[in-house]
Design a protein around this motif. Structure first.
Motif, PDB file in Angstrom:
ATOM      1  N   ARG A 193      42.175  26.837  35.387  1.00  0.00           N
ATOM      2  CA  ARG A 193      43.453  27.173  34.724  1.00  0.00           C
ATOM      3  C   ARG A 193      43.260  28.452  34.083  1.00  0.00           C
ATOM      4  O   ARG A 193      41.916  28.421  33.124  1.00  0.00           O
ATOM      5  N   GLN A 194      44.044  29.369  33.629  1.00  0.00           N
ATOM      6  CA  GLN A 194      43.705  30.630  33.149  1.00  0.00           C
ATOM      7  C   GLN A 194      43.677  30.212  31.430  1.00  0.00           C
ATOM      8  O   GLN A 194      44.217  29.575  30.866  1.00  0.00           O
ATOM      9  N   GLY A 195      42.685  30.879  30.927  1.00  0.00           N
ATOM     10  CA  GLY A 195      42.426  30.677  29.604  1.00  0.00           C
ATOM     11  C   GLY A 195      41.282  29.585  29.402  1.00  0.00           C
ATOM     12  O   GLY A 195      41.009  29.183  28.087  1.00  0.00           O
ATOM     13  N   PHE A 196      40.866  28.776  30.576  1.00  0.00           N
ATOM     14  CA  PHE A 196      39.722  27.846  30.390  1.00  0.00           C
ATOM     15  C   PHE A 196      38.512  28.125  31.202  1.00  0.00           C
ATOM     16  O   PHE A 196      38.474  28.758  32.140  1.00  0.00           O
ATOM     17  N   PHE A 224      36.156  24.373  28.534  1.00  0.00           N
ATOM     18  CA  PHE A 224      36.210  24.996  27.281  1.00  0.00           C
ATOM     19  C   PHE A 224      37.331  25.891  27.201  1.00  0.00           C
ATOM     20  O   PHE A 224      37.679  26.639  28.109  1.00  0.00           O
ATOM     21  N   ARG A 225      38.225  25.822  26.020  1.00  0.00           N
ATOM     22  CA  ARG A 225      39.529  26.454  25.913  1.00  0.00           C
ATOM     23  C   ARG A 225      39.115  28.024  25.409  1.00  0.00           C
ATOM     24  O   ARG A 225      39.124  28.245  24.435  1.00  0.00           O
ATOM     25  N   GLY A 226      38.634  28.853  26.383  1.00  0.00           N
ATOM     26  CA  GLY A 226      38.366  30.119  26.030  1.00  0.00           C
ATOM     27  C   GLY A 226      37.577  30.775  27.215  1.00  0.00           C
ATOM     28  O   GLY A 226      37.346  30.192  28.325  1.00  0.00           O
ATOM     29  N   VAL A 227      37.184  31.965  27.290  1.00  0.00           N
ATOM     30  CA  VAL A 227      36.361  32.501  28.418  1.00  0.00           C
ATOM     31  C   VAL A 227      35.166  32.848  28.314  1.00  0.00           C
ATOM     32  O   VAL A 227      34.483  33.480  27.611  1.00  0.00           O
ATOM     33  N   THR A 257      29.578  52.946  45.267  1.00  0.00           N
ATOM     34  CA  THR A 257      30.539  51.938  44.516  1.00  0.00           C
ATOM     35  C   THR A 257      30.417  50.479  44.980  1.00  0.00           C
ATOM     36  O   THR A 257      30.598  50.428  46.298  1.00  0.00           O
ATOM     37  N   ILE A 258      29.977  49.568  44.007  1.00  0.00           N
ATOM     38  CA  ILE A 258      30.230  48.229  44.560  1.00  0.00           C
ATOM     39  C   ILE A 258      31.397  47.577  43.662  1.00  0.00           C
ATOM     40  O   ILE A 258      31.676  47.791  42.534  1.00  0.00           O
ATOM     41  N   THR A 259      31.863  46.699  44.314  1.00  0.00           N
ATOM     42  CA  THR A 259      33.246  45.916  43.930  1.00  0.00           C
ATOM     43  C   THR A 259      33.092  44.319  43.997  1.00  0.00           C
ATOM     44  O   THR A 259      32.577  43.999  44.807  1.00  0.00           O
ATOM     45  N   ARG A 260      33.753  43.625  42.937  1.00  0.00           N
ATOM     46  CA  ARG A 260      33.702  42.411  43.126  1.00  0.00           C
ATOM     47  C   ARG A 260      35.220  41.871  43.125  1.00  0.00           C
ATOM     48  O   ARG A 260      36.022  42.701  42.677  1.00  0.00           O
ATOM     49  N   THR A 261      35.509  40.752  43.404  1.00  0.00           N
ATOM     50  CA  THR A 261      36.841  40.008  43.344  1.00  0.00           C
ATOM     51  C   THR A 261      37.094  39.860  41.876  1.00  0.00           C
ATOM     52  O   THR A 261      36.307  39.594  41.079  1.00  0.00           O
ATOM     53  N   ALA A 262      38.396  39.495  41.737  1.00  0.00           N
ATOM     54  CA  ALA A 262      38.828  39.358  40.513  1.00  0.00           C
ATOM     55  C   ALA A 262      38.706  37.626  39.986  1.00  0.00           C
ATOM     56  O   ALA A 262      38.851  37.009  41.119  1.00  0.00           O
ATOM     57  N   SER A 263      38.865  37.416  38.883  1.00  0.00           N
ATOM     58  CA  SER A 263      38.776  36.049  38.428  1.00  0.00           C
ATOM     59  C   SER A 263      40.231  35.761  37.779  1.00  0.00           C
ATOM     60  O   SER A 263      40.770  36.721  37.237  1.00  0.00           O
ATOM     61  N   ILE A 264      40.632  34.499  37.578  1.00  0.00           N
ATOM     62  CA  ILE A 264      41.775  34.308  37.076  1.00  0.00           C
ATOM     63  C   ILE A 264      41.701  34.654  35.311  1.00  0.00           C
ATOM     64  O   ILE A 264      42.596  34.788  34.849  1.00  0.00           O
ATOM     65  N   PRO A 288      33.547  36.563  33.891  1.00  0.00           N
ATOM     66  CA  PRO A 288      34.246  35.396  33.571  1.00  0.00           C
ATOM     67  C   PRO A 288      33.409  34.282  34.759  1.00  0.00           C
ATOM     68  O   PRO A 288      33.343  34.713  35.928  1.00  0.00           O
ATOM     69  N   PHE A 289      33.184  32.986  34.221  1.00  0.00           N
ATOM     70  CA  PHE A 289      32.761  31.831  35.123  1.00  0.00           C
ATOM     71  C   PHE A 289      33.887  31.943  36.394  1.00  0.00           C
ATOM     72  O   PHE A 289      34.899  32.111  36.195  1.00  0.00           O
ATOM     73  N   GLY A 290      33.069  31.763  37.572  1.00  0.00           N
ATOM     74  CA  GLY A 290      34.065  31.782  38.747  1.00  0.00           C
ATOM     75  C   GLY A 290      32.996  32.024  40.064  1.00  0.00           C
ATOM     76  O   GLY A 290      31.908  32.455  40.090  1.00  0.00           O
ATOM     77  N   ASN A 291      33.697  32.010  41.162  1.00  0.00           N
ATOM     78  CA  ASN A 291      33.297  32.353  42.456  1.00  0.00           C
ATOM     79  C   ASN A 291      33.374  33.819  42.736  1.00  0.00           C
ATOM     80  O   ASN A 291      34.804  34.142  42.723  1.00  0.00           O
TER      81      ASN A 291
END
Length: 544
Positions: A193-196, A224-227, A257-264, A288-291
């Protein structure tokens, strides 16, 4: 003697809370107590009164006091998460104590009551746990850290063909539970969820093996409530041989140019692309944490060789892995190229044997069908390459260093290669063996002049011209040696055997010769040397 019961105003109830492992409603030998479970005594007639409460101790025993005389009470437990109640079974225990509906009734309390027993059994074929707020982001549930409600937890079979995935939403206490789960291997994961930021488990998911009739209810997710953020780094390289691996000597490619996908949890408008630096390196900071999936924009004139199809890289940033490094993108030039190596053939057998080292600083020539010559110099390992070549036929040759004789390739000592679009021809091997230099050898020397006024004479402000390549051929047209003019324009060929030589220069781009030839008709010198002769004074003048 007066009965003590009629002297007391309040009384107590006591007993035990136990784990009913076989679910028979009776505490059998070896069935342990359950600590930390709340037992409540409520006034049956006055529901507005707050219940009397007590917690089971480490051995599962409890005592609740304060039950008033002549008052009816109901004694119940709070069934722990993941358990189902099995005791007490309905029965009359004594004149004023009745077990009914998984609790006890005290009718007109007039004494202390002991021996109350509450039994719980783990829900069979169940998988569950809790989702909590990791207030200090340490990846551990500390005292006082609350559950988190409303998060989706997914149960995915680890084996193809197993039951379909299921989802559950955490309750007000952060608990989640899957029931009637067939035995097998599963993976628990949460929907971010966004913000966690997920801090537990560190690797984003929990593997679970469920036995037949078994339970797994202690699975814990922490947020954790934060990024929380990490870093993704890597390199974009020129895959000279197109093998999909960055080999020694293959340089980085800048400006890609190298590009990554977005995170919530990426901020609105976040820049998801970076450009490789002069060494081909790239860095995504504060990710941000993620895949994530990494892609490159393949430059014009190149084709991707690494990673394998589909040509993308998966990178994960999480509590256990704050950085993802060593991510490699490789490209091969669509234009053709030629490469090889120059080695010291110590035994002179024409083959590079173990221990025979490369030779640095040797000039390699590439001549096209129009007789245009390109040169390069072998690197520290003896390697050389010509890149950016158009399709066509080329002759690759070497300038044999003084004091050496060529042993490879066989006569005439050159390679003829025909290149198609994007082709890479490698493994061209030149071998040399050291020979004893002849005594009393001859030399040729001269000077290169920048002819500022273009009159073909060394005069006025004319000065030496540094860095110009001179060539010496024999009468058969074979290249004997090359040298380069120094800061004063001087050049010298040493250790020459007696014979006749042709001395010429390679004109710099946008320059023309004013002596010994003219514009459009560059001149050369034909020089015949005797043993030990030092032939000097050969001038070459150029104007731009």
């Amino acid at each position: 003697m007066e009965d003590k019961r009629f002297c007391e105003d309040t009384f107590c109830v006591s007993g035990v809370k136990f784990e009913d492992r076989n679910g028979n409603g009776v505490r059998d030998s070896g069935e342990p107590g359950l600590p930390g479970v709340e037992i409540r005594a409520s006034d049956v007639d006055d529901t507005s009164r707050a219940p009397l409460r007590g917690l089971t101790g480490p051995d599962g025993t409890f005592q609740v006091c304060g039950l008033e005389r002549a008052t009816d009470f109901r004694i119940i437990e709070t069934v722990p998460f993941g358990y189902q109640q099995t005791a007490p079974l309905d029965r009359r225990v004594s004149r004023r104590l009745i077990a009914l509906d998984r609790g006890y009734f005290v009718e007109g309390c007039d004494d202390n009551f002991s021996g109350l027993a509450f039994g719980n059994q783990l829900i069979p074929n169940a998988i569950g746990g809790i989702k909590f707020e990791d207030l200090n982001a340490n990846g551990v549930r500390d005292p006082g850290e609350p559950g988190l409600a409303g998060f989706t937890i997914t149960l995915t079979p680890a084996t193809p063909g197993a039951p379909p995935l299921q989802t559950a939403v955490t309750d007000a206490n952060g608990n989640f539970l899957f029931t009637n789960v067939p035995p097998g291997n599963y993976v628990l994961s949460e929907t971010q969820r966004q913000g966690f930021s997920l801090t537990l488990p560190a690797l984003n998911s929990i593997p679970v093996t469920l036995a037949s009739g078994g339970s797994s209810i202690d699975n814990t997710f922490g947020n954790f409530r934060g990024v929380l953020t990490g870093t993704i780094t890597g390199t974009k390289f020129l895959d000279v041989n197109g093998n999909g691996v960055q080999d020694a000597g293959e340089p980085g490619l800048a400006g890609v140019t190298i590009t990554r996908t977005a995170s919530i949890n990426d901020p609105t408008g976040a820049n998801l692309s970076v450009v490789t630096d002069a060494a081909g390196n790239f860095t995504f900071a504060n990710v941000p944490f993620g895949n994530f999936t990494l892609t490159e924009t393949v430059p014009t004139g190149f084709v991707q060789t690494a990673p394998p199809p589909p040509g993308t890289i998966s990178a994960t940033i999480n509590f256990a892995q704050r950085s993802s490094a060593g991510n490699l993108f490789g490209n091969r030039a669509l234009t053709a190229m030629v490469s090889g190596v120059k080695f010291n053939d110590a035994n002179g057998n024409g083959t590079r044997d173990a221990g025979e080292e490369g030779m640095a600083g040797v000039t390699i020539r590439l001549t096209d069908s129009a007789n245009v010559v390109r040169t390069t110099t072998t690197d520290g390992s003896g390697s050389f390459s010509f890149t950016g070549l158009t399709p066509g036929t080329y002759v690759v040759s070497e300038v044999v260093p003084a004091g050496f004789a060529q042993t490879a390739p066989p006569a005439p000592g050159t390679f003829t290669v025909t290149l198609t679009t994007g082709q890479a021809v490698g493994n061209l091997v030149f071998g040399n063996r050291a020979v004893t230099a002849p005594t009393n050898t001859a030399s040729i020397s001269g000077r290169k002049i920048l002819d500022l006024n273009g009159n073909g004479i060394l005069d006025g402000n004319d000065r030496g011209f540094e860095g110009i390549v001179f060539e010496l051929h024999d009468t058969s047209g074979n290249l004997v040696a090359t040298t380069t003019s120094d800061a004063s324009g001087n050049f010298t060929f040493m250790n020459l055997a007696p014979g006749t030589y042709v001395l010429s220069e390679i004109l710099p781009t946008n320059f023309f010769q004013t002596f010994p030839g003219t514009q459009g008709a560059p001149g050369t010198y034909t020089i015949t040397l005797t043993e030990g002769q030092a032939a000097t004074g050969f001038l070459f003048l150029n104007k731009c």
